[in-house]
Motif scaffolding. Sequence first.
Motif, PDB file in Angstrom:
ATOM      1  N   GLY A 183      -0.819   6.405  -2.113  1.00 14.33           N
ATOM      2  CA  GLY A 183      -1.698   7.204  -1.239  1.00 14.33           C
ATOM      3  C   GLY A 183      -2.122   8.638  -1.337  1.00 14.33           C
TER       4      GLY A 183
ATOM      5  N   VAL B 145       4.058   4.443   4.280  1.00 20.77           N
ATOM      6  CA  VAL B 145       3.324   5.711   4.608  1.00 20.77           C
ATOM      7  C   VAL B 145       4.139   6.475   5.657  1.00 20.77           C
TER       8      VAL B 145
ATOM      9  N   ASP C  70      -9.687   2.257   6.412  1.00 22.06           N
ATOM     10  CA  ASP C  70      -8.326   1.397   6.334  1.00 22.06           C
ATOM     11  C   ASP C  70      -8.968  -0.222   6.901  1.00 22.06           C
TER      12      ASP C  70
ATOM     13  N   TYR D  77       2.725  -1.284   4.395  1.00 19.01           N
ATOM     14  CA  TYR D  77       2.094   0.092   4.027  1.00 19.01           C
ATOM     15  C   TYR D  77       3.263   1.080   4.328  1.00 19.01           C
TER      16      TYR D  77
ATOM     17  N   ASP E  30       0.908  -1.121  -0.113  1.00 23.03           N
ATOM     18  CA  ASP E  30      -0.115   0.038  -0.113  1.00 23.03           C
ATOM     19  C   ASP E  30       0.981   1.188   0.215  1.00 23.03           C
TER      20      ASP E  30
ATOM     21  N   GLY F 139      -6.791   8.467  -1.487  1.00 22.52           N
ATOM     22  CA  GLY F 139      -7.831   9.431  -0.598  1.00 22.52           C
ATOM     23  C   GLY F 139      -8.878   9.808  -1.176  1.00 22.52           C
TER      24      GLY F 139
ATOM     25  N   HIS G   6      -1.741   5.796  13.920  1.00 20.02           N
ATOM     26  CA  HIS G   6      -2.965   5.122  13.068  1.00 20.02           C
ATOM     27  C   HIS G   6      -2.702   3.823  12.687  1.00 20.02           C
ATOM     28  N   PHE G   7      -1.628   3.324  11.918  1.00 22.82           N
ATOM     29  CA  PHE G   7      -1.425   1.991  11.573  1.00 22.82           C
ATOM     30  C   PHE G   7      -1.248   1.119  12.788  1.00 22.82           C
TER      31      PHE G   7
ATOM     32  N   HIS H 226      -4.100   3.137  -3.214  1.00 20.50           N
ATOM     33  CA  HIS H 226      -4.913   3.497  -2.075  1.00 20.50           C
ATOM     34  C   HIS H 226      -5.178   4.812  -1.990  1.00 20.50           C
TER      35      HIS H 226
ATOM     36  N   TYR I 243     -11.005   8.000   8.899  1.00 20.20           N
ATOM     37  CA  TYR I 243     -10.012   7.327   8.402  1.00 20.20           C
ATOM     38  C   TYR I 243      -9.526   5.815   8.780  1.00 20.20           C
TER      39      TYR I 243
ATOM     40  N   GLN J  90       2.362   8.707  10.643  1.00 20.24           N
ATOM     41  CA  GLN J  90       0.961   7.975  10.881  1.00 20.24           C
ATOM     42  C   GLN J  90       1.347   6.648  11.411  1.00 20.24           C
TER      43      GLN J  90
ATOM     44  N   ASN K 188      -4.070  11.513  -2.754  1.00 21.82           N
ATOM     45  CA  ASN K 188      -5.485  12.426  -2.605  1.00 21.82           C
ATOM     46  C   ASN K 188      -6.235  12.782  -3.738  1.00 21.82           C
TER      47      ASN K 188
HETATM   48  N1  ARG Z   1      -3.852   9.331   1.485  1.00 20.61           N
HETATM   49  C1  ARG Z   1      -3.309   9.241   2.949  1.00 20.61           C
HETATM   50  C2  ARG Z   1      -2.727  10.639   3.089  1.00 20.61           C
HETATM   51  O1  ARG Z   1      -2.506  11.521   2.338  1.00 20.61           O
HETATM   52  C3  ARG Z   1      -2.389   8.357   2.830  1.00 20.61           C
HETATM   53  C4  ARG Z   1      -2.884   6.630   2.428  1.00 20.61           C
HETATM   54  C5  ARG Z   1      -1.903   5.795   3.147  1.00 20.61           C
HETATM   55  N2  ARG Z   1      -2.363   4.285   3.021  1.00 20.61           N
HETATM   56  C6  ARG Z   1      -3.351   3.981   4.026  1.00 20.61           C
HETATM   57  N3  ARG Z   1      -3.867   2.549   3.689  1.00 20.61           N
HETATM   58  N4  ARG Z   1      -3.842   4.751   4.849  1.00 20.61           N
HETATM   59  O2  ARG Z   1      -2.260  10.625   4.220  1.00 20.61           O
END
Ligand code: ARG
Length: 590
Positions: free
Chosen positions: A124, A350, A330, A348, A121, A163, A357-358, A161, A326, A354, A126
């Motif tokens: 990411g 990222v 996920d 992931y 993933d 956004g 979050h994970f 993935h 969010y 974050q 948007n």
């Molecule tokens: N779109 C999210 C951002 O701009 C990142 C996505 C990362 N992937 C996920 N599965 N949350 O922060």
Amino acid sequence: MTLQSRLSDAFGEAFAALGHDATFGVVVESSKGDAPYQCNGAMAAAGAAKKRGEKLNPRDVASAVAAHLADNPLIETLEIAGPGFLNITPSAQALAETAQAISEDPIRGLSAGAELTIVIDYGGANVAKPMHVGHLRSAVIGEALKRLMRARGHTVIGDAHLGDWGLQMGHLISELAIEQPSLIYFDEAYDGNYPDISPVTMDDLARLYPQASNAAKDDADRMELSRVATADLQAGHKGYRALLDHFIAVSVEALKEGYGRLGVEFDLWNGEACVDPLIPDMVEELRHAGLAEEDGGALIVRIEREDDKKEMPPVMLLASSGAVLYHTTDLATLVDRKAQINPDLILYVVDQRQALHFEQIFRATAKAGWFREDQLEHLGFGTMNGTDGKPFKTRDGGVLRLEDLMEMMQTAAETRLTESGIGADFDPEERAEVARLVGLAALKFADLQNARLTNYVFDPERFTAFEGKTGPYLLYAAVRIKSILRKADDMGAAFGPIIPEDPAEVALVLALDAYPKAIALAAEKRAPHILCDHVYGLAQAFSRFYTNCPILVDETPEVIRASRLSLAKATLEQLEHGLGIIGLDVPEKM
Ligand code: ARG
């Protein structure tokens, strides 16, 4: 099998024959210049014996191992040093066999054996927002990991993935409703088929979004419009959903182009919106399992554990307004991946910011029993900073578009080409293409050569240098070998068996031998920088070889020329393969 692993096996057998654990036989590259390899197992074996209450002198263990291996054909000399280090110089025969195997297949033995299905993933990006510098690292690192895992023989699915399911959609819809209220998407009475052609372009979206979010910043009524539009969209408003599908299609087209220019390709363009239909059942399942609970109107999953050292806030499934968050998308994405792909592993890629979050969604997923926690990994990364030590911005403090960043790199590369007198005779188009590749290589290599979590400073001048540990240096090294091979071809020179004689030839063969290990380690540690180190070391070993071992000059005897040409060809193949994994494309000439 690599020479190093053959040696490890031989030493392992020796340790085992002497009643020790075979794992003490592992052979590593030597840190000092005494010999190419060493085995440090004697000290470990003595240590293990001590635990059992036996007293052994590590030097005696080393001597016994050496005596056991005295006739081993792989070994030229075996010296005991210090407290019991074994310094290993491989035999000429072992080197010749290794060279032969390498020239037959310079990228051999990469497969992991047990092949996994892995989802990565990354990206990411948007919907409706232009790609900017903040999207660089996930794309570059994720792509390298994808190619790395594929080189190991795993089945890898890269998912962008998107956004596309939050307040930003409500902003867009409500802003469009203000600008063009007569669009049929806003007509409550219209329930037919919506047109196939998008009412907006990417430029429209890029304008509408900041317009809306700025307006909503200090206008509560305007914000309310966006909130209501988001809620209506999520509640199934048909016209809004049709609009969203257009927004997504238009954005994906632009993103494909943007990522394409970076050399990044996804297998899936799934996003948050496409798992929305799974949310009601998922929430039901979590309620039923007793994991979801009401908390001040919101629906949460508690995930704290007794041994937690830090505070672990609950997963938010539904806000008190009923809105999806969010966390929710996920989690639903994990339900979807389980059903559609059933991967062994999900990575992931990222931003490290974050991390919480994970950790939250991984814990909730494990509680729900969809995946084990060890099947889910957040691979965070640091930021690319400006000279002020803060995330890189344009001179006026704005966000730098990815497009502009790449142009900056190409310009910096062009300057370097001029300085170095490279490509002076190219036609302008050819030269621009080389500059593009050099700029991109500079940017990607500068990013990937760092350990993932380190921050680094954006410095186009340093990145584009042709000397030192840079992308351009590596491209140049590969192009130089290409040109040697072209000249050899023009001369009608033949390839022959590799006879590693000169120390620089031996060093190059050993560098080539280390490739499978570098790939395995980089994959295991999810660390592309290990592969960067390998290709850089390889290019340096080639450079020393080429300085010390002339190939095309008249004085070089034919057999030796044939050997050196094979060595050059094997180096090029491995170098291009490795550079391909980290995403560097080598031009034909430079
Ligand atoms: N779109 C999210 C951002 O701009 C990142 C996505 C990362 N992937 C996920 N599965 N949350 O922060």
